[in-house]
Design an enzyme around this catalytic site. Sequence first.
Site, PDB file in Angstrom:
ATOM      1  N   HIS A 109      11.766  50.889  43.472  1.00 18.75           N
ATOM      2  CA  HIS A 109      11.763  49.453  43.146  1.00 18.75           C
ATOM      3  C   HIS A 109      13.155  48.891  43.316  1.00 18.75           C
ATOM      4  O   HIS A 109      14.146  49.572  43.071  1.00 18.75           O
ATOM      5  CB  HIS A 109      11.243  49.201  41.725  1.00 18.75           C
ATOM      6  CG  HIS A 109      11.944  49.990  40.661  1.00 18.75           C
ATOM      7  ND1 HIS A 109      11.641  51.311  40.403  1.00 18.75           N
ATOM      8  CD2 HIS A 109      12.935  49.662  39.802  1.00 18.75           C
ATOM      9  CE1 HIS A 109      12.415  51.751  39.427  1.00 18.75           C
ATOM     10  NE2 HIS A 109      13.227  50.772  39.044  1.00 18.75           N
ATOM     11  N   HIS A 111      15.602  46.027  41.939  1.00 15.62           N
ATOM     12  CA  HIS A 111      15.859  45.014  40.904  1.00 15.62           C
ATOM     13  C   HIS A 111      16.504  43.801  41.570  1.00 15.62           C
ATOM     14  O   HIS A 111      17.434  43.948  42.369  1.00 15.62           O
ATOM     15  CB  HIS A 111      16.859  45.530  39.867  1.00 15.62           C
ATOM     16  CG  HIS A 111      16.356  46.634  38.998  1.00 15.62           C
ATOM     17  ND1 HIS A 111      15.897  46.420  37.714  1.00 15.62           N
ATOM     18  CD2 HIS A 111      16.255  47.967  39.216  1.00 15.62           C
ATOM     19  CE1 HIS A 111      15.544  47.575  37.177  1.00 15.62           C
ATOM     20  NE2 HIS A 111      15.751  48.529  38.067  1.00 15.62           N
TER      21      HIS A 111
HETATM   22  P1  AMP Z   1      14.776  51.699  36.470  1.00 19.47           P
HETATM   23  O1  AMP Z   1      15.708  52.068  35.357  1.00 19.47           O
HETATM   24  O2  AMP Z   1      15.507  51.265  37.703  1.00 19.47           O
HETATM   25  O3  AMP Z   1      13.761  52.786  36.739  1.00 19.47           O
HETATM   26  O4  AMP Z   1      14.037  50.407  35.975  1.00 19.47           O
HETATM   27  C1  AMP Z   1      12.717  50.362  35.582  1.00 19.47           C
HETATM   28  C2  AMP Z   1      12.479  48.958  35.129  1.00 19.47           C
HETATM   29  O5  AMP Z   1      11.090  48.762  34.988  1.00 19.47           O
HETATM   30  C3  AMP Z   1      13.125  48.606  33.777  1.00 19.47           C
HETATM   31  O6  AMP Z   1      14.012  47.506  33.953  1.00 19.47           O
HETATM   32  C4  AMP Z   1      11.930  48.256  32.905  1.00 19.47           C
HETATM   33  O7  AMP Z   1      12.202  47.204  32.002  1.00 19.47           O
HETATM   34  C5  AMP Z   1      10.873  47.892  33.921  1.00 19.47           C
HETATM   35  N1  AMP Z   1       9.503  48.071  33.489  1.00 19.47           N
HETATM   36  C6  AMP Z   1       8.957  49.172  32.923  1.00 19.47           C
HETATM   37  N2  AMP Z   1       7.646  48.978  32.681  1.00 19.47           N
HETATM   38  C7  AMP Z   1       7.348  47.735  33.114  1.00 19.47           C
HETATM   39  C8  AMP Z   1       6.166  46.943  33.146  1.00 19.47           C
HETATM   40  N3  AMP Z   1       4.998  47.412  32.674  1.00 19.47           N
HETATM   41  N4  AMP Z   1       6.216  45.687  33.662  1.00 19.47           N
HETATM   42  C9  AMP Z   1       7.396  45.210  34.126  1.00 19.47           C
HETATM   43  N5  AMP Z   1       8.548  45.904  34.135  1.00 19.47           N
HETATM   44  C10 AMP Z   1       8.533  47.145  33.632  1.00 19.47           C
END
Ligand code: AMP
Length: 123
Positions: A109, A111
């Site tokens: 993903h 950001h």
């Molecule tokens: P990372 O640390 O790059 O793996 O970021 C994962 C991101 O996914 C974090 O910023 C979380 O807040 C976000 N996240 C986790 N679960 C969900 C969800 N169900 N809907 C939207 N964002 C999410």
Amino acid sequence: MTDCIFCKIAAKQIPSRTIFEDDDLIAFHDINPAAPVHFLIVPKQHVSTLADCDERHAALLSKMLLLATRLANEQGCGYIAGSDGDGSGGFKTQFNTGPDGGQEVYHLHLHVIGGPRPWRGQR
Ligand code: AMP
Ligand code: ZN
């Protein structure tokens, strides 16, 4: 991947605040935003990390980055190309990769983080 939260979001098994979707990608607001604008661009196909990508993913990665600019504009944190810092706006684009990269969800993903500063923390 049956246990992957972003696969479940892509398959609509878990709700999300979706802002864009096509055959390849879905984009939705981060559930725990670090800034006034914080959304994620996610391939529908399961890929674990940026480090798992190779030349076969080049078109997908390019599409993710170009979509970041378009959606940042739509979400109100766009930056005027060519203004070379004279204008306002702008956003961060960030791939977290692996434990030391702070990755929590092992489905690729991007950001996109922006909006008026200061932001929570400083990601
Ligand atoms: P990372 O640390 O790059 O793996 O970021 C994962 C991101 O996914 C974090 O910023 C979380 O807040 C976000 N996240 C986790 N679960 C969900 C969800 N169900 N809907 C939207 N964002 C999410
Ligand atoms: Zn997945």
